[in-house]
Design a protein around this motif. Structure first.
Motif, mmCIF file in Angstrom:
data_model
loop_
_atom_site.group_PDB
_atom_site.id
_atom_site.type_symbol
_atom_site.label_atom_id
_atom_site.label_comp_id
_atom_site.label_asym_id
_atom_site.label_seq_id
_atom_site.Cartn_x
_atom_site.Cartn_y
_atom_site.Cartn_z
ATOM 1 N N ARG A 40 -54.346 47.563 33.413
ATOM 2 C CA ARG A 40 -54.277 46.645 32.266
ATOM 3 C C ARG A 40 -55.586 45.885 32.107
ATOM 4 N N LEU A 41 -56.221 45.542 33.246
ATOM 5 C CA LEU A 41 -57.488 44.815 33.135
ATOM 6 C C LEU A 41 -58.578 45.681 32.506
ATOM 7 N N MET A 42 -58.541 46.983 32.786
ATOM 8 C CA MET A 42 -59.502 47.894 32.137
ATOM 9 C C MET A 42 -59.349 47.883 30.624
ATOM 10 N N ASN A 43 -58.173 47.430 30.182
ATOM 11 C CA ASN A 43 -57.914 47.372 28.745
ATOM 12 C C ASN A 43 -57.801 45.932 28.246
ATOM 13 N N GLY A 44 -58.392 45.010 29.005
ATOM 14 C CA GLY A 44 -58.525 43.635 28.524
ATOM 15 C C GLY A 44 -57.272 42.794 28.593
ATOM 16 N N LEU A 45 -56.244 43.268 29.297
ATOM 17 C CA LEU A 45 -54.986 42.516 29.316
ATOM 18 C C LEU A 45 -54.873 41.709 30.609
ATOM 19 N N TYR A 46 -54.899 40.401 30.452
ATOM 20 C CA TYR A 46 -54.790 39.464 31.577
ATOM 21 C C TYR A 46 -53.387 38.855 31.580
ATOM 22 N N GLN A 48 -51.909 35.140 32.099
ATOM 23 C CA GLN A 48 -52.382 33.764 32.211
ATOM 24 C C GLN A 48 -51.237 32.828 32.577
ATOM 25 N N LEU A 49 -51.431 31.546 32.337
ATOM 26 C CA LEU A 49 -50.422 30.568 32.771
ATOM 27 C C LEU A 49 -49.075 30.762 32.088
ATOM 28 N N HIS A 50 -49.078 30.933 30.775
ATOM 29 C CA HIS A 50 -47.823 30.944 30.019
ATOM 30 C C HIS A 50 -47.470 32.304 29.455
ATOM 31 N N ALA A 51 -48.403 33.242 29.517
ATOM 32 C CA ALA A 51 -48.180 34.512 28.825
ATOM 33 C C ALA A 51 -49.299 35.482 29.181
ATOM 34 N N TYR A 52 -49.164 36.716 28.687
ATOM 35 C CA TYR A 52 -50.281 37.642 28.751
ATOM 36 C C TYR A 52 -51.365 37.173 27.785
ATOM 37 N N MET A 53 -52.590 37.623 28.033
ATOM 38 C CA MET A 53 -53.693 37.329 27.126
ATOM 39 C C MET A 53 -54.474 38.624 26.933
ATOM 40 N N LEU A 54 -54.733 38.964 25.670
ATOM 41 C CA LEU A 54 -55.517 40.160 25.367
ATOM 42 C C LEU A 54 -56.892 39.728 24.881
ATOM 43 N N ARG A 55 -57.920 40.192 25.588
ATOM 44 C CA ARG A 55 -59.308 39.874 25.225
ATOM 45 C C ARG A 55 -59.923 41.070 24.513
ATOM 46 N N VAL A 56 -60.280 40.878 23.285
ATOM 47 C CA VAL A 56 -60.802 41.956 22.442
ATOM 48 C C VAL A 56 -62.302 41.789 22.288
ATOM 49 N N ALA A 57 -63.045 42.864 22.512
ATOM 50 C CA ALA A 57 -64.499 42.803 22.392
ATOM 51 C C ALA A 57 -64.921 42.786 20.929
ATOM 52 N N ILE A 58 -65.874 41.934 20.628
ATOM 53 C CA ILE A 58 -66.526 41.973 19.321
ATOM 54 C C ILE A 58 -67.995 42.285 19.621
ATOM 55 N N PRO A 59 -68.343 43.588 19.594
ATOM 56 C CA PRO A 59 -69.679 43.981 20.034
ATOM 57 C C PRO A 59 -70.769 43.182 19.310
ATOM 58 N N MET A 416 -57.037 24.621 31.403
ATOM 59 C CA MET A 416 -55.703 24.786 31.981
ATOM 60 C C MET A 416 -54.577 24.776 30.958
ATOM 61 N N ASP A 417 -54.913 24.684 29.686
ATOM 62 C CA ASP A 417 -53.863 24.908 28.692
ATOM 63 C C ASP A 417 -53.462 26.368 28.624
ATOM 64 N N TYR A 418 -54.353 27.263 29.064
ATOM 65 C CA TYR A 418 -54.049 28.693 29.020
ATOM 66 C C TYR A 418 -54.434 29.434 30.292
ATOM 67 N N CYS A 419 -55.580 29.062 30.869
ATOM 68 C CA CYS A 419 -56.220 29.924 31.848
ATOM 69 C C CYS A 419 -55.663 29.703 33.253
ATOM 70 N N ALA A 420 -55.361 30.810 33.925
ATOM 71 C CA ALA A 420 -54.805 30.734 35.277
ATOM 72 C C ALA A 420 -55.851 30.306 36.302
ATOM 73 N N LEU A 421 -57.134 30.427 35.984
ATOM 74 C CA LEU A 421 -58.178 30.050 36.936
ATOM 75 C C LEU A 421 -58.576 28.579 36.814
ATOM 76 N N ALA A 422 -58.200 27.945 35.719
ATOM 77 C CA ALA A 422 -58.698 26.595 35.427
ATOM 78 C C ALA A 422 -58.240 25.588 36.464
ATOM 79 N N THR A 423 -59.068 24.550 36.636
ATOM 80 C CA THR A 423 -58.687 23.446 37.514
ATOM 81 C C THR A 423 -58.344 22.185 36.716
#
Lengths: 554, 99
Positions: A40-46, A48-59, A416-423
């Protein structure tokens, strides 16, 4: 702009089909999470804290109108009606459901987009000057080179498991708007003594827990050597980079530990091989790509209506004076649409706003948009006589905020509103600071001020290179915010210095207010920016403003 | 000696929805932290975590999170876990919108 050829299209659609099967197997239990996570990470799917997050590249931050429209459609159909534009010129959807992600990727493939290599220890989305192809100060449009890099780095078999992630940034202008000095490889176009365009090549820049400014590895690289030279750098790093410690695995540490001279020698040695192996084969492809990026035929423009509107309407004038940049064609302007209305989430756009921006791009900007690492949207080519109508249209969807480069034009990571890594949280701090300066009605008087907020040490919010940086930390179970001063993201890049002890969330807005008002007291005049005043005076007067109770601040 | 054990709940993200879930005393999962089982003993907590990790078809990334007893059930003691019970602070989305 570059359009996918049959190979690109088949490649992306094959990946979508593969991922659809992988998701099905994950849901029916035949794949474990340990097996599925790298897929899933190879396809941008993380997750996160409350849900999945899809990161889409904008070249290289470039979008066609139809692509922006599709992003809005995806936000509405499969997400919660908005998307978040990031400091990596990507867009993140914060609420996708696992079962829907293959359909989202299919919808992206329909408009020649994907989420490949937006995660993992690979070469990530190549970022570029957001004024590329439009800026008056540009030597050449850097996007053909960026597209060449994209094609070379996508699924590059040797570079799928690097010691750590790898980010390349490129600018076609000597004035760096792409923070190239804070990237693993930074490419800054310059001219040599013969007047030929080429690149100053930087290596080993980066932010995060060990911030470093990139070092010059080549003063001048001829354009045609770009790919073999980048391949030599990445191949050298791939062998030399540390894999024993995640925190020492980025190329900045490799260069730092081995020294730039040793690293350069190894790269130059490798370059002899790579240059021979390429044999110029990429140059034919580059010429095709360059043709695809030919600028639109700019129409002749009478700028009198623009000047008249500017004289007549103070609201339009404030916006025009703040949000426009000089275009290479005198009849056109580069328009930055601020996604930083005070109180709004920096970088967020609703589905409706995305649709409107797409329509406005079709109507007024030859169908083109850009995403900036500062989390705003750019209409790169607007004829000046269209600006009043464009401004009216932007006002109707709350996109006419005149604050570009000012204190409320804040970069903020999701925190930390979204990100699992945030402090700690970033977004509410950005919202409160922007609203406070809106109340004070001082931001135009304050002038250029880059405020950047990260919610953890990984520094997605670029706090190290903010004139004022804020870093959110967890101090004994309480959110705490550290301030850095004097950072610079441009060609005169500098890492900010920590001002002193951090502030709890309820005190950080007041601290920033004291700091900025303190600057107004000490500056030589309105023409001296915050950063210039800091460089002239050093940190002491700024620390005194931040910590008024500390007698020995000086 | 190790630090004194502080009460814990078992929490994770749901596989399909991705949202936060907590392990109940009956071995099932709840989307409401108040339904969670609060473990006062380390051994029982670890055993429950093993049970959670053995359910990869339902949840992802199970871990033990500090919690304390509240009037309606366990409540978080750290702000991160508190945010997980609510959702983001910039929009009315996530758990706060489902309540």
């Amino acid at each position: 702009m570059y359009r996918y050829d049959d190979f690109d299209d088949a490649f992306v659609r094959t990946r979508v089909a593969q991922f659809r099967g992988q998701v099905e197997r994950r849901i029916d239990g035949s794949l474990t999470e340990d097996e599925f996570k790298p897929l899933r990470l190879m396809n941008g799917l993380y997750l996160q804290l409350h849900a999945y997050m899809l990161r889409v590249a904008i070249p290289y931050g470039t979008l066609r109108a139809e692509q922006m429209r599709q992003l809005g459609m995806i936000a509405e159909r499969w997400d919660e009606g908005y998307g978040h534009f990031t400091t990596r010129q990507n867009i993140q959807f914060n609420w996708p459901k696992l079962k829907d992600v293959p359909d989202i990727l299919e919808a992206l493939a329909d408009v020649e987009m994907h989420a490949i290599q937006t995660s993992g220890n690979t070469i990530r989305n190549v970022t570029a000057d957001h004024f590329a192809g439009a800026a008056a100060d540009e030597i050449e449009d850097p996007r053909p080179a960026a597209e060449l890099l994209r094609q070379w780095s996508t699924d590059h078999p040797e570079f799928q498991f690097l010691p750590r992630k790898f980010k390349i940034a490129i600018t076609g202008s000597p004035n760096d708007r792409a923070v190239v000095k804070a990237h693993d490889i930074g490419l800054r176009m310059i001219r040599n003594e013969a007047g030929e365009p080429g690149f100053e090549v930087l290596v080993g820049g980066g932010l995060g827990r060990t911030p470093m400014i990139g070092k010059v590895i080549r003063d001048f690289l001829p354009k045609e050597d770009l790919l073999p030279y980048c391949e030599a750098i990445v191949a050298t790093y791939n062998l030399l980079g540390r894999r024993d410690n995640k925190y020492k695995a980025r190329i900045k540490i490799t260069v730092h530990e081995n020294g730039i001279d040793t690293f350069r020698d190894l790269v130059e040695q490798k370059f002899i091989e790579t240059r021979a192996a390429f044999g110029g084969a990429d140059q034919e492809l580059l010429r095709e790509i360059e043709a695809a990026f030919a600028p639109p035929a700019f129409r002749a423009v009478d700028t009198a209506p623009f000047e008249a509107a500017r004289e007549a309407d103070p609201v339009f004038r404030a916006w025009a004076d703040t949000n426009l940049a000089e275009h290479k064609d005198a009849g056109h302007a580069i328009v930055t649409i601020s996604l930083k209305k005070p109180g709004a989430t920096p970088g967020d756009a609703t589905a409706e706003q995305m649709r409107v921006m797409a329509d406005l791009a079709d109507k007024y900007s030859y169908g083109e948009l850009r995403v900036s690492h500062e989390q705003n949207i750019i209409l790169p080519h607007v004829a000046k006589d269209d600006l009043p109508a464009l401004h009216d249209a932007l006002k109707s969807v709350e996109l006419a905020t005149a604050n570009l480069g000012l204190v409320s034009d804040i970069i903020a990571c999701p925190g930390m509103d979204y990100c699992a890594l945030a402090t700690a949280r970033s977004i509410p701090i950005a919202q409160e600071i922007a609203e406070r300066f809106e109340e004070l009605k001082l931001e135009h008087e304050i002038g250029e001020l880059k405020l950047k907020i990260s919610g953890c040490i990984n520094a997605c919010g670029h706090h190290h290179v903010g004139h004022i940086g804020i870093l959110g930390l967890d101090r004994a179970g309480v959110e705490n915010y550290q301030i850095t001063l004097g950072g610079d993201a441009t060609e005169t890049a500098a890492i900010g210095e920590r001002a002193g002890p951090g502030f709890p969330a309820e005190e950080i807005v007041g601290a920033i207010e004291r700091l900025v008002l303190g600057y107004l007291d000490v500056r030589e005049g309105p023409e001296e920016t915050f950063l210039q005043a800091y460089r002239r005076l050093g940190p002491d007067p700024f620390k005194a403003a931040l910590y008024p109770d500390t007698k020995d601040a000086a | 000696m190790s630090r004194r054990f502080t009460p814990k709940v078992v929490t994770a993200n749901a596989l399909l929805e991705g949202d936060a879930v907590w392990l109940r005393a009956d071995g099932g999962w709840s989307r409401d932290m108040h339904d969670a089982q609060l473990f006062e003993e380390e051994e029982l907590a670890n055993e429950a975590l093993r049970h959670a990790l053995a359910q990869p078809d339902l949840v992802v990334g199970a871990y033990l999170a500090d919690a304390k007893a509240g009037p309606e059930g366990p409540v978080p003691t750290h702000f991160r876990e508190d945010f997980r019970t609510r959702g983001p602070s910039n929009y009315h989305l996530g758990k706060q919108a489902e309540a």
